[in-house]
Scaffold this motif. Structure first.
Motif, PDB file in Angstrom:
ATOM      1  N   GLY A 174      -1.647  11.975  15.495  1.00 18.57           N
ATOM      2  CA  GLY A 174      -0.475  12.676  15.942  1.00 18.57           C
ATOM      3  C   GLY A 174       0.506  13.482  14.723  1.00 18.57           C
ATOM      4  N   ALA A 175       1.452  13.628  15.365  1.00 11.72           N
ATOM      5  CA  ALA A 175       2.462  14.607  14.328  1.00 11.72           C
ATOM      6  C   ALA A 175       3.263  13.905  13.638  1.00 11.72           C
ATOM      7  N   GLN A 176       3.064  12.569  13.238  1.00 11.63           N
ATOM      8  CA  GLN A 176       3.837  11.879  12.280  1.00 11.63           C
ATOM      9  C   GLN A 176       4.029  12.577  11.125  1.00 11.63           C
ATOM     10  N   ASP A 177       5.152  12.337  10.461  1.00 14.95           N
ATOM     11  CA  ASP A 177       5.142  13.046   9.035  1.00 14.95           C
ATOM     12  C   ASP A 177       4.682  12.011   7.833  1.00 14.95           C
ATOM     13  N   PRO A 178       3.901  12.361   7.272  1.00 10.77           N
ATOM     14  CA  PRO A 178       3.246  11.159   6.198  1.00 10.77           C
ATOM     15  C   PRO A 178       4.348  10.878   5.269  1.00 10.77           C
ATOM     16  N   HIS A 179       5.234  11.915   4.704  1.00 10.87           N
ATOM     17  CA  HIS A 179       6.102  11.152   3.907  1.00 10.87           C
ATOM     18  C   HIS A 179       7.075  10.237   4.464  1.00 10.87           C
ATOM     19  N   ALA A 180       7.560  10.612   5.791  1.00  9.54           N
ATOM     20  CA  ALA A 180       8.473   9.560   6.460  1.00  9.54           C
ATOM     21  C   ALA A 180       7.835   8.347   6.850  1.00  9.54           C
ATOM     22  N   THR A 181       6.580   8.277   7.103  1.00 13.63           N
ATOM     23  CA  THR A 181       5.819   7.107   7.553  1.00 13.63           C
ATOM     24  C   THR A 181       5.571   6.356   6.448  1.00 13.63           C
ATOM     25  N   THR A 182       5.293   6.870   5.162  1.00 15.57           N
ATOM     26  CA  THR A 182       5.146   6.181   3.800  1.00 15.57           C
ATOM     27  C   THR A 182       6.283   5.441   3.771  1.00 15.57           C
ATOM     28  N   LEU A 183       7.621   6.116   3.652  1.00 19.06           N
ATOM     29  CA  LEU A 183       8.782   5.499   3.203  1.00 19.06           C
ATOM     30  C   LEU A 183       9.111   4.550   4.202  1.00 19.06           C
ATOM     31  N   ARG A 184       8.744   4.646   5.350  1.00 17.05           N
ATOM     32  CA  ARG A 184       9.223   3.646   6.468  1.00 17.05           C
ATOM     33  C   ARG A 184       8.516   2.260   6.074  1.00 17.05           C
ATOM     34  N   ARG A 242       0.299   9.931   0.100  1.00 13.23           N
ATOM     35  CA  ARG A 242       1.104   9.470   1.309  1.00 13.23           C
ATOM     36  C   ARG A 242       0.078   8.985   2.299  1.00 13.23           C
ATOM     37  N   LEU A 243       0.511   8.032   3.069  1.00  8.73           N
ATOM     38  CA  LEU A 243      -0.118   7.255   4.085  1.00  8.73           C
ATOM     39  C   LEU A 243       0.036   8.415   5.417  1.00  8.73           C
ATOM     40  N   LEU A 288       0.834  -1.300  -0.144  1.00  7.21           N
ATOM     41  CA  LEU A 288       0.068  -0.054   0.052  1.00  7.21           C
ATOM     42  C   LEU A 288       0.967   1.290  -0.168  1.00  7.21           C
ATOM     43  N   ALA A 289       1.924   1.133   0.913  1.00  8.92           N
ATOM     44  CA  ALA A 289       2.559   2.242   1.003  1.00  8.92           C
ATOM     45  C   ALA A 289       3.511   2.492  -0.642  1.00  8.92           C
ATOM     46  N   ARG A 290       3.755   1.488  -1.095  1.00  9.77           N
ATOM     47  CA  ARG A 290       4.558   1.606  -2.561  1.00  9.77           C
ATOM     48  C   ARG A 290       3.500   2.060  -3.407  1.00  9.77           C
ATOM     49  N   ALA A 291       2.554   1.507  -3.441  1.00  6.42           N
ATOM     50  CA  ALA A 291       1.408   2.129  -4.414  1.00  6.42           C
ATOM     51  C   ALA A 291       1.122   3.495  -4.389  1.00  6.42           C
TER      52      ALA A 291
END
Length: 227
Positions: free
Chosen positions: A201-211, A196-197, A172-175
């Motif tokens: 909270g304050a999570q960065d969507p870009h960082a979350t998706t890459l992780r 992005r996913l 899903l993140a890669r999609a």
């Protein structure tokens, strides 16, 4: 760390989400809006683009094909077999609540006037000559298109029929990362997006998706005991 509960769609360029608006805007190509005049991206179109993004990601990670079928269905299929449901991608709760309050109790024709003003605030009209089947302009065929303004962020909720596994999150993140254009006339520079996913909270969507898109860490090699 909490898991994402929504998909965000940031419009980096004007986008054409062709459909019917609440009151009609007089454009040859109108934009999809809800009953309050707010534009949105219908869930079936977002799901289709994510399915296409997953297909692109599978070219380098075919081992995720079963996970892709689980959450996004088979190609051109959006049946009940999917464990993931993606909602409409809409503007933020604050915007929608404010517009709903502004329209509450308004009588016609004021209600229609306000709804059209809401649509105008998030869209613009573009004009262009109609192109024929051979790719050449059609003389005297000027058309207008209602497009969403760049800079908007739309959000779609995620609903799971059963708890997803790590491979489900990975595909899903890669999609999302592979989905870079949405809407009509993308070949003309329209509909460039960042998908992005996002979670609470304050999570960065870009960082979350890459992780979540990263391959699993290799298993540690056993040291063993020399004989």
């Amino acid at each position: 760390m909490s898991r994402p509960d929504r998909v965000t769609v940031y419009l980096a360029a004007p986008a054409l989400f062709v459909g019917a608006s609440a009151d009609g805007t007089g454009a040859d190509t109108d934009v999809v809006t809800d009953d309050h005049g707010l534009p949105y991206l219908p869930r079936h179109r977002l799901a289709a683009r994510l399915r296409a993004g997953a297909d692109s990601a599978l070219t380098v990670a075919p081992e995720l094909s079963a996970a892709a079928r689980d959450i996004l269905g088979r190609e051109r299929s959006h049946g009940a077999d999917r464990v993931l449901r993606v909602g409409h991608a809409v503007l933020g709760d604050g915007v929608r609540a404010a517009v709903a309050r502004a329209l509450a109790g308004r009588a016609e024709p004021l209600r229609t006037t306000l709804r059209r003003a809401v649509t105008d605030a998030y869209t613009t009209l573009e004009s262009g000559v109609e192109v024929g089947a051979d790719g050449a302009p059609e003389p005297g065929r000027l058309r207008t298109h209602r497009v969403l303004l760049p800079g908007l962020t739309l959000t779609a909720p995620l609903t799971w029929a059963e708890p997803p596994g790590e491979e489900h999150w990975r595909i899903l993140a890669r999609a999302c990362l592979a989905t870079t254009r949405i809407g009509a006339r993308v070949a003309r520079g329209r509909g460039r997006v960042d998908v992005r996913l996002a979670g609470p909270g304050a999570q960065d969507p870009h960082a979350t998706t890459l992780r979540l898109a990263a391959p699993p860490a290799p298993a540690p090699r056993g040291t063993g005991t020399p004989r």
